[in-house]
Scaffold this motif. Structure first.
Motif, mmCIF file in Angstrom:
data_model
loop_
_atom_site.group_PDB
_atom_site.id
_atom_site.type_symbol
_atom_site.label_atom_id
_atom_site.label_comp_id
_atom_site.label_asym_id
_atom_site.label_seq_id
_atom_site.Cartn_x
_atom_site.Cartn_y
_atom_site.Cartn_z
ATOM 1 N N LEU A 153 0.847 -1.184 0.000
ATOM 2 C CA LEU A 153 0.000 0.000 0.000
ATOM 3 C C LEU A 153 0.878 1.228 0.000
ATOM 4 N N SER A 154 0.431 2.279 -0.668
ATOM 5 C CA SER A 154 1.194 3.527 -0.650
ATOM 6 C C SER A 154 0.241 4.707 -0.732
ATOM 7 N N GLY A 155 0.710 5.818 -0.200
ATOM 8 C CA GLY A 155 -0.093 7.032 -0.224
ATOM 9 C C GLY A 155 -0.835 7.233 1.080
ATOM 10 N N GLU A 156 -1.943 7.965 0.986
ATOM 11 C CA GLU A 156 -2.731 8.312 2.154
ATOM 12 C C GLU A 156 -3.979 7.436 2.249
ATOM 13 N N ILE A 157 -4.254 6.947 3.447
ATOM 14 C CA ILE A 157 -5.469 6.174 3.693
ATOM 15 C C ILE A 157 -6.350 7.056 4.561
ATOM 16 N N ASP A 158 -7.384 7.625 3.942
ATOM 17 C CA ASP A 158 -8.229 8.574 4.657
ATOM 18 C C ASP A 158 -9.686 8.419 4.226
ATOM 19 N N LEU A 159 -10.496 9.358 4.626
ATOM 20 C CA LEU A 159 -11.927 9.340 4.335
ATOM 21 C C LEU A 159 -12.207 9.177 2.849
ATOM 22 N N PHE A 160 -11.382 9.784 2.011
ATOM 23 C CA PHE A 160 -11.610 9.758 0.573
ATOM 24 C C PHE A 160 -11.148 8.460 -0.082
ATOM 25 N N THR A 161 -10.076 7.880 0.409
ATOM 26 C CA THR A 161 -9.519 6.689 -0.230
ATOM 27 C C THR A 161 -9.985 5.379 0.403
ATOM 28 N N SER A 162 -10.534 5.458 1.612
ATOM 29 C CA SER A 162 -10.914 4.239 2.341
ATOM 30 C C SER A 162 -11.913 3.346 1.612
ATOM 31 N N PRO A 163 -12.984 3.894 1.004
ATOM 32 C CA PRO A 163 -13.954 2.995 0.352
ATOM 33 C C PRO A 163 -13.334 2.149 -0.772
ATOM 34 N N ALA A 164 -12.524 2.778 -1.602
ATOM 35 C CA ALA A 164 -11.900 2.025 -2.698
ATOM 36 C C ALA A 164 -10.878 1.021 -2.163
ATOM 37 N N LEU A 165 -10.119 1.429 -1.144
ATOM 38 C CA LEU A 165 -9.147 0.503 -0.560
ATOM 39 C C LEU A 165 -9.860 -0.687 0.065
ATOM 40 N N ARG A 166 -10.944 -0.430 0.789
ATOM 41 C CA ARG A 166 -11.716 -1.522 1.404
ATOM 42 C C ARG A 166 -12.131 -2.537 0.342
ATOM 43 N N GLN A 167 -12.655 -2.062 -0.773
ATOM 44 C CA GLN A 167 -13.092 -2.968 -1.839
ATOM 45 C C GLN A 167 -11.923 -3.758 -2.402
ATOM 46 N N ARG A 168 -10.792 -3.108 -2.596
ATOM 47 C CA ARG A 168 -9.612 -3.807 -3.131
ATOM 48 C C ARG A 168 -9.111 -4.866 -2.159
ATOM 49 N N LEU A 169 -9.108 -4.542 -0.873
ATOM 50 C CA LEU A 169 -8.645 -5.526 0.111
ATOM 51 C C LEU A 169 -9.619 -6.687 0.228
ATOM 52 N N PHE A 170 -10.912 -6.407 0.189
ATOM 53 C CA PHE A 170 -11.894 -7.489 0.216
ATOM 54 C C PHE A 170 -11.738 -8.373 -1.019
ATOM 55 N N ASN A 171 -11.476 -7.774 -2.176
ATOM 56 C CA ASN A 171 -11.229 -8.568 -3.389
ATOM 57 C C ASN A 171 -9.968 -9.415 -3.241
ATOM 58 N N ALA A 172 -8.939 -8.862 -2.607
ATOM 59 C CA ALA A 172 -7.696 -9.617 -2.401
ATOM 60 C C ALA A 172 -7.955 -10.834 -1.526
ATOM 61 N N LEU A 173 -8.856 -10.688 -0.555
ATOM 62 C CA LEU A 173 -9.184 -11.834 0.302
ATOM 63 C C LEU A 173 -9.771 -12.984 -0.507
ATOM 64 N N ASP A 174 -10.476 -12.651 -1.590
ATOM 65 C CA ASP A 174 -11.048 -13.699 -2.444
ATOM 66 C C ASP A 174 -9.975 -14.557 -3.095
ATOM 67 N N HIS A 175 -8.762 -14.016 -3.206
ATOM 68 C CA HIS A 175 -7.661 -14.719 -3.871
ATOM 69 C C HIS A 175 -6.560 -15.135 -2.904
ATOM 70 N N SER A 176 -6.787 -14.950 -1.621
ATOM 71 C CA SER A 176 -5.771 -15.254 -0.622
ATOM 72 C C SER A 176 -6.044 -16.588 0.048
ATOM 73 N N THR A 177 -4.972 -17.225 0.466
ATOM 74 C CA THR A 177 -5.089 -18.447 1.256
ATOM 75 C C THR A 177 -4.143 -18.333 2.431
ATOM 76 N N GLY A 178 -4.651 -18.456 3.583
ATOM 77 C CA GLY A 178 -3.808 -18.504 4.775
ATOM 78 C C GLY A 178 -3.391 -17.169 5.347
ATOM 79 N N VAL A 179 -2.596 -16.399 4.587
ATOM 80 C CA VAL A 179 -2.038 -15.159 5.120
ATOM 81 C C VAL A 179 -2.116 -14.061 4.057
ATOM 82 N N LEU A 180 -2.615 -12.902 4.499
ATOM 83 C CA LEU A 180 -2.600 -11.695 3.671
ATOM 84 C C LEU A 180 -1.726 -10.680 4.403
ATOM 85 N N VAL A 181 -0.615 -10.290 3.774
ATOM 86 C CA VAL A 181 0.330 -9.350 4.370
ATOM 87 C C VAL A 181 0.163 -8.005 3.680
ATOM 88 N N LEU A 182 -0.040 -6.949 4.483
ATOM 89 C CA LEU A 182 -0.116 -5.596 3.949
ATOM 90 C C LEU A 182 1.192 -4.884 4.258
#
Length: 117
Positions: free
Chosen positions: A32-61
């Motif tokens: 992850l890079s940049g700022e995680i704030d009110l404006f970027t959180s919704p899109a980041l949340r969706q991307r991380l939830f999508n990453a969980l769909d492809h993860s097994t065991g451990v997701l490292v940020l």
């Protein structure tokens, strides 16, 4: 495996880029890079939830390039961790900058996330 594209969201950039994630036993690592704030959180949340769909065991940020995080960003991390835990996936943070370590500590979340150096 390409999980997420590097993108810029609004005028406050937050990007996610896969480092690895190949193989069923390999941890999925997202940078992850940049700022995680009110404006970027919704899109980041969706991307991380999508990453969980492809993860097994451990997701490292990898947070080494995150320059700012507010309460909205913490909410994304907590929500992602809850969803990961429900799927049997461990969400782990790495590359925490001093401000992020301090933010987790003062918010009472320092013990909630496994942290790698």
């Amino acid at each position: 495996m390409q999980l997420l594209d590097t993108t810029s969201i609004n005028t406050t950039p937050i990007t996610t880029a896969p480092i690895n994630g190949v193989g069923s036993s390999a941890p999925t690592v997202l940078r992850l890079s940049g700022e995680i704030d009110l404006f970027t959180s919704p899109a980041l949340r969706q991307r991380l939830f999508n990453a969980l769909d492809h993860s097994t065991g451990v997701l490292v940020l990898d947070m080494s390039q995150v320059t700012f995080c507010d309460a909205g960003g913490l909410a994304v991390l907590i929500g992602t961790q809850s969803r990961a835990k429900a799927r049997g996936i461990t969400l782990t943070l790495t590359g925490l900058r001093p401000f992020m370590t301090r933010l987790l500590r003062v918010s009472g979340l320092s013990g909630r996330f496994p942290v790698l150096p």
